[in-house]
Design a protein around this motif. Structure first.
Motif, PDB file in Angstrom:
ATOM      1  N   GLU A 125       0.831  -1.197   0.000  1.00  0.00           N
ATOM      2  CA  GLU A 125       0.000   0.000   0.000  1.00  0.00           C
ATOM      3  C   GLU A 125       0.869   1.251   0.000  1.00  0.00           C
ATOM      4  OE1 GLU A 125      -4.234   0.677   1.838  1.00  0.00           O
ATOM      5  OE2 GLU A 125      -2.716   1.181   3.327  1.00  0.00           O
ATOM      6  N   HIS A 126       0.476   2.241  -0.793  1.00  0.00           N
ATOM      7  CA  HIS A 126       1.200   3.512  -0.859  1.00  0.00           C
ATOM      8  C   HIS A 126       0.224   4.655  -0.636  1.00  0.00           C
ATOM      9  CE1 HIS A 126       4.709   1.664  -2.928  1.00  0.00           C
ATOM     10  NE2 HIS A 126       3.788   0.846  -3.387  1.00  0.00           N
ATOM     11  N   GLU A 127       0.732   5.706   0.009  1.00  0.00           N
ATOM     12  CA  GLU A 127      -0.009   6.963   0.029  1.00  0.00           C
ATOM     13  C   GLU A 127       0.976   8.004  -0.454  1.00  0.00           C
ATOM     14  OE1 GLU A 127      -2.528   7.666   3.551  1.00  0.00           O
ATOM     15  OE2 GLU A 127      -2.047   9.775   3.228  1.00  0.00           O
ATOM     16  N   GLU A 128       0.645   8.660  -1.557  1.00  0.00           N
ATOM     17  CA  GLU A 128       1.653   9.460  -2.247  1.00  0.00           C
ATOM     18  C   GLU A 128       1.030  10.743  -2.785  1.00  0.00           C
ATOM     19  OE1 GLU A 128       3.579   6.615  -4.817  1.00  0.00           O
ATOM     20  OE2 GLU A 128       4.987   8.128  -5.563  1.00  0.00           O
ATOM     21  N   VAL A 129       1.870  11.788  -2.841  1.00  0.00           N
ATOM     22  CA  VAL A 129       1.424  13.059  -3.410  1.00  0.00           C
ATOM     23  C   VAL A 129       1.994  13.187  -4.823  1.00  0.00           C
ATOM     24  CG1 VAL A 129       1.588  15.587  -3.218  1.00  0.00           C
ATOM     25  CG2 VAL A 129       1.197  14.194  -1.171  1.00  0.00           C
ATOM     26  N   PHE A 130       1.163  13.572  -5.776  1.00  0.00           N
ATOM     27  CA  PHE A 130       1.604  13.811  -7.150  1.00  0.00           C
ATOM     28  C   PHE A 130       1.180  15.212  -7.558  1.00  0.00           C
ATOM     29  CE2 PHE A 130       1.116   9.209  -6.946  1.00  0.00           C
ATOM     30  CZ  PHE A 130       2.275   8.755  -7.568  1.00  0.00           C
ATOM     31  N   SER A 131       1.998  15.840  -8.427  1.00  0.00           N
ATOM     32  CA  SER A 131       1.650  17.178  -8.898  1.00  0.00           C
ATOM     33  C   SER A 131       1.886  17.292 -10.397  1.00  0.00           C
ATOM     34  CB  SER A 131       2.472  18.229  -8.138  1.00  0.00           C
ATOM     35  OG  SER A 131       3.843  17.977  -8.324  1.00  0.00           O
ATOM     36  N   ASP A 132       1.514  18.460 -10.936  1.00  0.00           N
ATOM     37  CA  ASP A 132       1.730  18.789 -12.348  1.00  0.00           C
ATOM     38  C   ASP A 132       1.171  17.718 -13.286  1.00  0.00           C
ATOM     39  OD1 ASP A 132       3.094  21.181 -11.623  1.00  0.00           O
ATOM     40  OD2 ASP A 132       4.886  19.994 -11.218  1.00  0.00           O
ATOM     41  N   THR A 133       1.982  17.363 -14.267  1.00  0.00           N
ATOM     42  CA  THR A 133       1.515  16.435 -15.308  1.00  0.00           C
ATOM     43  C   THR A 133       1.058  15.103 -14.718  1.00  0.00           C
ATOM     44  OG1 THR A 133       3.255  17.431 -16.645  1.00  0.00           O
ATOM     45  CG2 THR A 133       2.116  15.547 -17.593  1.00  0.00           C
ATOM     46  N   LYS A 134       1.797  14.612 -13.734  1.00  0.00           N
ATOM     47  CA  LYS A 134       1.431  13.326 -13.130  1.00  0.00           C
ATOM     48  C   LYS A 134       0.046  13.387 -12.490  1.00  0.00           C
ATOM     49  CE  LYS A 134       6.119  11.783 -12.038  1.00  0.00           C
ATOM     50  NZ  LYS A 134       7.056  11.455 -10.946  1.00  0.00           N
ATOM     51  N   ALA A 135      -0.211  14.468 -11.759  1.00  0.00           N
ATOM     52  CA  ALA A 135      -1.514  14.622 -11.097  1.00  0.00           C
ATOM     53  C   ALA A 135      -2.629  14.710 -12.133  1.00  0.00           C
ATOM     54  CB  ALA A 135      -1.514  15.871 -10.217  1.00  0.00           C
ATOM     55  N   TRP A 136      -2.324  15.362 -13.242  1.00  0.00           N
ATOM     56  CA  TRP A 136      -3.313  15.515 -14.309  1.00  0.00           C
ATOM     57  C   TRP A 136      -3.643  14.148 -14.926  1.00  0.00           C
ATOM     58  CZ3 TRP A 136      -1.320  15.767 -19.729  1.00  0.00           C
ATOM     59  CH2 TRP A 136      -2.351  15.827 -20.654  1.00  0.00           C
ATOM     60  N   ILE A 137      -2.598  13.380 -15.278  1.00  0.00           N
ATOM     61  CA  ILE A 137      -2.812  12.054 -15.879  1.00  0.00           C
ATOM     62  C   ILE A 137      -3.617  11.167 -14.919  1.00  0.00           C
ATOM     63  CG2 ILE A 137      -1.664   9.940 -16.667  1.00  0.00           C
ATOM     64  CD1 ILE A 137       0.731  11.735 -17.542  1.00  0.00           C
ATOM     65  N   ILE A 138      -3.212  11.166 -13.662  1.00  0.00           N
ATOM     66  CA  ILE A 138      -3.893  10.318 -12.678  1.00  0.00           C
ATOM     67  C   ILE A 138      -5.364  10.692 -12.563  1.00  0.00           C
ATOM     68  CG2 ILE A 138      -4.075   9.820 -10.199  1.00  0.00           C
ATOM     69  CD1 ILE A 138      -0.971  10.004 -10.106  1.00  0.00           C
ATOM     70  N   GLN A 139      -5.648  11.990 -12.491  1.00  0.00           N
ATOM     71  CA  GLN A 139      -7.048  12.405 -12.293  1.00  0.00           C
ATOM     72  C   GLN A 139      -7.937  12.025 -13.463  1.00  0.00           C
ATOM     73  OE1 GLN A 139      -7.671  16.301  -9.936  1.00  0.00           O
ATOM     74  NE2 GLN A 139      -5.612  16.467 -10.765  1.00  0.00           N
ATOM     75  N   HIS A 140      -7.389  12.073 -14.671  1.00  0.00           N
ATOM     76  CA  HIS A 140      -8.181  11.643 -15.822  1.00  0.00           C
ATOM     77  C   HIS A 140      -8.511  10.151 -15.709  1.00  0.00           C
ATOM     78  CE1 HIS A 140      -9.386  11.457 -20.152  1.00  0.00           C
ATOM     79  NE2 HIS A 140      -9.124  10.192 -19.905  1.00  0.00           N
ATOM     80  N   GLU A 141      -7.497   9.335 -15.428  1.00  0.00           N
ATOM     81  CA  GLU A 141      -7.730   7.884 -15.338  1.00  0.00           C
ATOM     82  C   GLU A 141      -8.632   7.558 -14.151  1.00  0.00           C
ATOM     83  OE1 GLU A 141      -7.055   6.211 -17.857  1.00  0.00           O
ATOM     84  OE2 GLU A 141      -5.892   7.853 -18.696  1.00  0.00           O
ATOM     85  N   TYR A 142      -8.399   8.262 -13.051  1.00  0.00           N
ATOM     86  CA  TYR A 142      -9.176   8.019 -11.834  1.00  0.00           C
ATOM     87  C   TYR A 142     -10.661   8.299 -12.065  1.00  0.00           C
ATOM     88  CZ  TYR A 142     -10.436   8.202  -6.890  1.00  0.00           C
ATOM     89  OH  TYR A 142     -11.023   7.967  -5.667  1.00  0.00           O
TER      90      TYR A 142
END
Ligand code: NI
Length: 184
Positions: A125-142
């Motif tokens: 299990e991970h709890e991680e902070v992402f920003s910029d492009t990574k956060a954008w990609i993740i939010q679309h898939e999420y």
């Protein structure tokens, strides 16, 4: 194995996805198939609902954005049982597209920083902070895991202007290099 991609209008893209347990059948093969299908379709990410499974898994590959954001060069990951815990930072707008909505690209505003809990392939299990492009990609898939599509974020006017285009996509009036499943 390449999986066909479900297209805008299919009800499975609108269902909320569920967490899985580590004994989910053929999980490793399913993840391999997701990666392979994403790569073959030149996608930046692919979520399980897009291949007809309503489970909380998606893969990402941000390497195409490495020129703009070097942090993305090795951003190739699977997120299992993903849950965004917090969204912060400034709202940023970027042009988005989606393998399930071929031929449409529109500006979408999203927060720039997210905190997410997920499991990796080894079930850590991970709890991680992402920003910029990574956060954008993740939010679309999420969004796919919650039955949402990027077009849901557009203004009512923009949605109205796209209505015919989206209808035509549902009817299969488009060309893709990948196999698809149309809504019935
Ligand atoms: Ni998408």
């Amino acid at each position: 194995m390449l999986l066909p991609i479900y297209i805008y209008g299919h009800p499975l893209l609108r269902k909320e996805s569920q967490d899985i347990t580590p004994d989910y059948p053929d999980l490793k093969k399913f993840i391999d198939d997701l990666y392979q299908t994403m790569e073959e379709a030149d996608g930046v990410g692919l979520a399980a609902p897009q291949v007809g499974k309503n489970i909380r898994i998606f893969v990402v590959d941000g390497s195409a954005f490495a020129d703009d954001d070097p942090a993305c060069a090795d951003f190739r990951k699977v997120f299992i049982n993903a849950h965004i815990l917090e969204r912060t930072g400034d709202a940023v707008s970027r042009s988005e597209g989606c393998l399930s909505v071929p031929g449409i690209h529109e500006e979408v505003w999203r927060p720039d920083i997210i905190r997410i809990r997920y499991r990796d392939e080894a079930w850590n299990e991970h709890e991680e902070v992402f920003s910029d492009t990574k956060a954008w990609i993740i939010q679309h898939e999420y969004d796919h895991l919650d039955g949402k599509l990027f077009t849901d974020h557009l203004s009512p006017l923009k949605k109205k202007l796209l209505k015919n285009k989206l209808n035509n996509i549902s009817l299969g009036k488009f060309k893709t290099a990948y196999r698809v499943i149309l809504p019935k």
